[in-house]
Design a protein around this motif. Sequence first.
Motif, PDB file in Angstrom:
ATOM      1  N   GLU A 174       4.867  10.472  -3.539  1.00 51.95           N
ATOM      2  CA  GLU A 174       5.130   9.454  -2.526  1.00 51.95           C
ATOM      3  C   GLU A 174       3.871   9.201  -1.699  1.00 51.95           C
ATOM      4  O   GLU A 174       3.135  10.138  -1.370  1.00 51.95           O
ATOM      5  CB  GLU A 174       6.262   9.899  -1.604  1.00 51.95           C
ATOM      6  CG  GLU A 174       7.606  10.037  -2.273  1.00 51.95           C
ATOM      7  CD  GLU A 174       8.664  10.518  -1.297  1.00 51.95           C
ATOM      8  OE1 GLU A 174       9.572   9.727  -0.963  1.00 51.95           O
ATOM      9  OE2 GLU A 174       8.572  11.674  -0.853  1.00 51.95           O
ATOM     10  N   VAL A 175       3.647   7.935  -1.337  1.00 55.37           N
ATOM     11  CA  VAL A 175       2.515   7.605  -0.473  1.00 55.37           C
ATOM     12  C   VAL A 175       2.892   7.967   0.957  1.00 55.37           C
ATOM     13  O   VAL A 175       3.858   7.426   1.514  1.00 55.37           O
ATOM     14  CB  VAL A 175       2.150   6.113  -0.556  1.00 55.37           C
ATOM     15  CG1 VAL A 175       0.874   5.850   0.242  1.00 55.37           C
ATOM     16  CG2 VAL A 175       1.961   5.682  -1.999  1.00 55.37           C
ATOM     17  N   VAL A 176       2.133   8.884   1.553  1.00 53.95           N
ATOM     18  CA  VAL A 176       2.465   9.373   2.885  1.00 53.95           C
ATOM     19  C   VAL A 176       1.576   8.770   3.966  1.00 53.95           C
ATOM     20  O   VAL A 176       1.915   8.800   5.151  1.00 53.95           O
ATOM     21  CB  VAL A 176       2.380  10.919   2.918  1.00 53.95           C
ATOM     22  CG1 VAL A 176       0.936  11.384   2.749  1.00 53.95           C
ATOM     23  CG2 VAL A 176       2.965  11.480   4.199  1.00 53.95           C
ATOM     24  N   ARG A 196      -7.832   4.550   2.521  1.00 57.25           N
ATOM     25  CA  ARG A 196      -7.343   5.745   1.829  1.00 57.25           C
ATOM     26  C   ARG A 196      -5.824   5.725   1.752  1.00 57.25           C
ATOM     27  O   ARG A 196      -5.147   5.497   2.756  1.00 57.25           O
ATOM     28  CB  ARG A 196      -7.817   7.008   2.553  1.00 57.25           C
ATOM     29  CG  ARG A 196      -7.307   8.299   1.887  1.00 57.25           C
ATOM     30  CD  ARG A 196      -7.996   9.519   2.453  1.00 57.25           C
ATOM     31  NE  ARG A 196      -7.638   9.748   3.845  1.00 57.25           N
ATOM     32  CZ  ARG A 196      -8.307  10.579   4.651  1.00 57.25           C
ATOM     33  NH1 ARG A 196      -9.372  11.220   4.218  1.00 57.25           N
ATOM     34  NH2 ARG A 196      -7.908  10.752   5.889  1.00 57.25           N
ATOM     35  N   ARG A 197      -5.304   5.986   0.565  1.00 55.14           N
ATOM     36  CA  ARG A 197      -3.875   6.198   0.357  1.00 55.14           C
ATOM     37  C   ARG A 197      -3.688   7.639  -0.082  1.00 55.14           C
ATOM     38  O   ARG A 197      -4.259   8.074  -1.089  1.00 55.14           O
ATOM     39  CB  ARG A 197      -3.317   5.250  -0.701  1.00 55.14           C
ATOM     40  CG  ARG A 197      -3.258   3.797  -0.261  1.00 55.14           C
ATOM     41  CD  ARG A 197      -2.356   2.986  -1.187  1.00 55.14           C
ATOM     42  NE  ARG A 197      -2.770   3.083  -2.582  1.00 55.14           N
ATOM     43  CZ  ARG A 197      -1.931   2.998  -3.611  1.00 55.14           C
ATOM     44  NH1 ARG A 197      -0.635   2.851  -3.413  1.00 55.14           N
ATOM     45  NH2 ARG A 197      -2.383   3.072  -4.846  1.00 55.14           N
ATOM     46  N   SER A 198      -2.881   8.392   0.669  1.00 56.79           N
ATOM     47  CA  SER A 198      -2.656   9.801   0.358  1.00 56.79           C
ATOM     48  C   SER A 198      -1.244   9.994  -0.173  1.00 56.79           C
ATOM     49  O   SER A 198      -0.299   9.326   0.255  1.00 56.79           O
ATOM     50  CB  SER A 198      -2.864  10.658   1.610  1.00 56.79           C
ATOM     51  OG  SER A 198      -4.183  10.512   2.095  1.00 56.79           O
ATOM     52  N   ALA A 225       0.816  -1.212   0.000  1.00 55.63           N
ATOM     53  CA  ALA A 225       0.000   0.000   0.000  1.00 55.63           C
ATOM     54  C   ALA A 225       0.851   1.265   0.000  1.00 55.63           C
ATOM     55  O   ALA A 225       0.487   2.275  -0.617  1.00 55.63           O
ATOM     56  CB  ALA A 225      -0.935  -0.004   1.209  1.00 55.63           C
ATOM     57  N   LEU A 226       1.983   1.222   0.699  1.00 58.08           N
ATOM     58  CA  LEU A 226       2.820   2.412   0.868  1.00 58.08           C
ATOM     59  C   LEU A 226       4.007   2.460  -0.095  1.00 58.08           C
ATOM     60  O   LEU A 226       4.753   3.452  -0.106  1.00 58.08           O
ATOM     61  CB  LEU A 226       3.335   2.486   2.308  1.00 58.08           C
ATOM     62  CG  LEU A 226       2.262   2.709   3.374  1.00 58.08           C
ATOM     63  CD1 LEU A 226       2.826   2.482   4.772  1.00 58.08           C
ATOM     64  CD2 LEU A 226       1.681   4.115   3.264  1.00 58.08           C
ATOM     65  N   GLY A 227       4.175   1.412  -0.898  1.00 55.54           N
ATOM     66  CA  GLY A 227       5.285   1.391  -1.845  1.00 55.54           C
ATOM     67  C   GLY A 227       6.639   1.333  -1.172  1.00 55.54           C
ATOM     68  O   GLY A 227       7.597   1.965  -1.627  1.00 55.54           O
ATOM     69  N   ALA A 238      -5.535  11.845  -2.892  1.00 56.76           N
ATOM     70  CA  ALA A 238      -5.727  10.531  -2.268  1.00 56.76           C
ATOM     71  C   ALA A 238      -6.602   9.651  -3.145  1.00 56.76           C
ATOM     72  O   ALA A 238      -7.402  10.138  -3.955  1.00 56.76           O
ATOM     73  CB  ALA A 238      -6.362  10.683  -0.886  1.00 56.76           C
ATOM     74  N   LEU A 239      -6.422   8.361  -2.981  1.00 54.45           N
ATOM     75  CA  LEU A 239      -7.296   7.360  -3.587  1.00 54.45           C
ATOM     76  C   LEU A 239      -8.040   6.645  -2.466  1.00 54.45           C
ATOM     77  O   LEU A 239      -7.441   6.280  -1.453  1.00 54.45           O
ATOM     78  CB  LEU A 239      -6.483   6.345  -4.398  1.00 54.45           C
ATOM     79  CG  LEU A 239      -5.721   6.885  -5.607  1.00 54.45           C
ATOM     80  CD1 LEU A 239      -4.873   5.773  -6.230  1.00 54.45           C
ATOM     81  CD2 LEU A 239      -6.688   7.449  -6.638  1.00 54.45           C
ATOM     82  N   GLN A 240      -9.339   6.449  -2.642  1.00 59.92           N
ATOM     83  CA  GLN A 240     -10.145   5.799  -1.610  1.00 59.92           C
ATOM     84  C   GLN A 240     -10.908   4.618  -2.190  1.00 59.92           C
ATOM     85  O   GLN A 240     -11.372   4.662  -3.327  1.00 59.92           O
ATOM     86  CB  GLN A 240     -11.143   6.794  -0.992  1.00 59.92           C
ATOM     87  CG  GLN A 240     -10.498   7.882  -0.178  1.00 59.92           C
ATOM     88  CD  GLN A 240     -11.505   8.654   0.666  1.00 59.92           C
ATOM     89  OE1 GLN A 240     -11.201   9.074   1.771  1.00 59.92           O
ATOM     90  NE2 GLN A 240     -12.701   8.863   0.155  1.00 59.92           N
TER      91      GLN A 240
END
Length: 261
Positions: A228-230, A220-222, A131-133, A190-192
């Motif tokens: 960058e995924v934070v 949610r990925r912001s 999810a966070l890469g 973000a993607l939800q």
Amino acid sequence: MQDQTAAQLPLSALDDTNPTPLYLQLQQTIEEAVRKGNLKPDDALPGERDLAKQLGISRVTVRKAITGLVKRGVLVQRWGSGTFVAHQMRLEQPLSRLSSFTDDMSARGLSSSAVLLSRSIGPASPDELMALGLSPGDLVSRVNRLRLADGIPLAIEHAVVPSRFLPDPSAVKQSLYAVLHEQGCIPVRALQRLHAVLLSAEQAALLKVTPQSPALYIERRSFTNAGEVVEFTSSYYRGDAYDFVAELTLHQPERNLNDDE
């Protein structure tokens, strides 16, 4: 408490000769008491046995009436405590705007707060890595909280942030986004993903609803400006308190200029 509450209910409103079923009459009686303020949020209702005895009806009828009001959000049943008048809070939450829970509640004039459930730092799990890469062995900070508005529990949030963005999860007191802003890693998009779920007994107890109550689960990925995924946050929102709203537009295909010739 129960005797006082029972005395406030207009019990004489039930009528055996009325063609309206007794359970519906009882529902109308309780709802009227709530509207008039005779029953206030967090007031306890008498137990099923007491209500049935006072009204001269069966416990099955009482249970059917209460179950219907719980489903409609008028009443709430708390595990091991009884049945209470629910706080009548209904919020519209846009799905097209990226904002924190704290900012959302502040914009509505509500006081937001959080109850810390857990926090930790450790290696990312396989799901968190994806999810966070991140790379295997990378550390993440985890913050699990119960979110409240005006003292009413509305959501359970589990946030996971790469430790390079949040080296100390204890820094999160109220708003995660405020802390990320201070760290210079502001989420800008973000993607939800969301779907309906039923709450477990543990989740329901935190949110003060009955087990198996409907809720909305949101992942949610912001992302930062650099892509960058934070943040990776999974949340459970009470189904009786939230309406999620999205604006839709009809796609208009581009016209071919030759069509006008």
